[in-house]
Design a protein around this motif. Structure first.
Motif, PDB file in Angstrom:
ATOM      1  N   ALA A  90     -15.607  33.707  22.276  1.00 37.68           N
ATOM      2  CA  ALA A  90     -14.233  33.239  22.523  1.00 37.68           C
ATOM      3  C   ALA A  90     -13.385  34.360  23.131  1.00 37.68           C
ATOM      4  CB  ALA A  90     -13.618  32.743  21.219  1.00 37.68           C
ATOM      5  N   GLN A  91     -13.624  35.597  22.706  1.00 33.76           N
ATOM      6  CA  GLN A  91     -12.879  36.715  23.301  1.00 33.76           C
ATOM      7  C   GLN A  91     -13.261  36.900  24.777  1.00 33.76           C
ATOM      8  OE1 GLN A  91     -13.930  39.703  20.386  1.00 33.76           O
ATOM      9  NE2 GLN A  91     -11.895  39.635  19.472  1.00 33.76           N
ATOM     10  N   GLN A  94     -11.394  34.337  26.623  1.00 33.39           N
ATOM     11  CA  GLN A  94      -9.982  34.728  26.739  1.00 33.39           C
ATOM     12  C   GLN A  94      -9.764  35.565  28.016  1.00 33.39           C
ATOM     13  OE1 GLN A  94      -7.636  36.221  23.054  1.00 33.39           O
ATOM     14  NE2 GLN A  94      -8.563  38.029  23.942  1.00 33.39           N
ATOM     15  N   TRP A  95     -10.692  36.496  28.280  1.00 35.80           N
ATOM     16  CA  TRP A  95     -10.548  37.338  29.476  1.00 35.80           C
ATOM     17  C   TRP A  95     -10.957  36.588  30.739  1.00 35.80           C
ATOM     18  CZ3 TRP A  95      -7.405  41.148  29.190  1.00 35.80           C
ATOM     19  CH2 TRP A  95      -7.253  41.874  28.013  1.00 35.80           C
ATOM     20  N   SER A  97     -10.279  33.504  31.265  1.00 36.01           N
ATOM     21  CA  SER A  97      -9.052  32.764  31.588  1.00 36.01           C
ATOM     22  C   SER A  97      -7.988  33.695  32.171  1.00 36.01           C
ATOM     23  CB  SER A  97      -8.493  32.086  30.335  1.00 36.01           C
ATOM     24  OG  SER A  97      -9.360  31.056  29.927  1.00 36.01           O
ATOM     25  N   PHE A  98      -7.922  34.911  31.651  1.00 37.71           N
ATOM     26  CA  PHE A  98      -6.980  35.903  32.195  1.00 37.71           C
ATOM     27  C   PHE A  98      -7.302  36.176  33.676  1.00 37.71           C
ATOM     28  CE2 PHE A  98      -5.626  40.436  32.650  1.00 37.71           C
ATOM     29  CZ  PHE A  98      -4.309  40.338  32.227  1.00 37.71           C
TER      30      PHE A  98
END
Ligand SMILES: N[C@@H](CCC(=O)N[C@@H](CS)C(=O)NCC(=O)O)C(=O)O
Length: 198
Positions: A90-91, A94-95, A97-98
């Motif tokens: 998930a982390q 997160q990146w 998506s960034f």
């Protein structure tokens, strides 16, 4: 596996770089971008968004550089690059998506304006680029890599447009942790570059 590619595209570079680092063989087909091949009927039939990169694996077609990185890492069981643990995965997401949002609307847009003459609010894009640099710099002040103890596809997705940020008029030099991380990526075995990245 075939990549519909443009050498100057940071999004396409993500895929070329990942395949080079992981020794995956990739057929690279240079799309006639200036000639509008990506908007032709045949190409829109494969990707209705009319965008590159487009990836082909047999009869499987996939667009979006982030999605292509996930597919390659999962298919080839490259779990160090795409962790299977729920939190770490998930982390990484997160990146990813960034990269697809903040970085695309920041350093990528500023470069599109300066290098390709795209009409957009370059002041806003540069502000957003500085924001991305600051967010990454802070995170990298106490993390060697974006997620975990080694490079993942999060690093590959975020790297190109940060390394190309100067082509949109924003200097990365004041962001020392960002500079250190970009150097670490360039030092990885198998690293390949693209025009605009030293
Ligand atoms: N989210 C996509 C964005 C792809 C993208 O914007 N590609 C650009 C070239 S780098 C493009 O094909 N632009 C043409 C258009 O959008 O009409 C990705 O990460 O691959």
């Amino acid at each position: 596996m075939k990549l519909y590619d443009l050498e100057l595209s940071g999004n396409c570079f993500k895929v070329r770089l990942f395949c080079a680092l992981t020794q995956l063989s990739l057929e690279v087909y240079a799309v006639d971008y200036m000639g509008g091949e990506h908007k032709s009927d045949y190409f829109l039939g494969m990707n209705p968004l009319g965008q590159i990169p487009l990836f082909e694996d047999g009869d499987f077609l996939l667009r979006d550089s982030q999605a292509i990185l996930v597919y390659l890492a999962q298919k080839h069981v490259l779990h160090a690059w795409w962790p299977q643990d729920a939190k770490a995965q998930a982390q990484v997401m997160q990146w990813l998506s960034f990269a697809a949002n903040e970085i695309a609307r920041g350093p990528n847009d500023a470069r599109l304006h300066d290098l390709f003459g795209v009409d957009l609010n370059v002041g806003l894009a540069r502000e957003r680029a500085e924001f991305c640099a600051a967010i990454l710099d802070e995170h990298l002040s106490n993390h060697k890599w974006l997620v975990g103890n080694g490079p993942t596809i999060a690093d590959i997705a975020c790297y190109p447009y940060m390394a190309l940020m100067h082509q949109g008029g924003v200097d990365a030099a004041p962001y020392l942790n960002l500079m250190r991380w970009m150097g670490d990526i360039r030092s990885l075995d198998g690293f390949v570059s693209m025009p605009g990245i030293e």
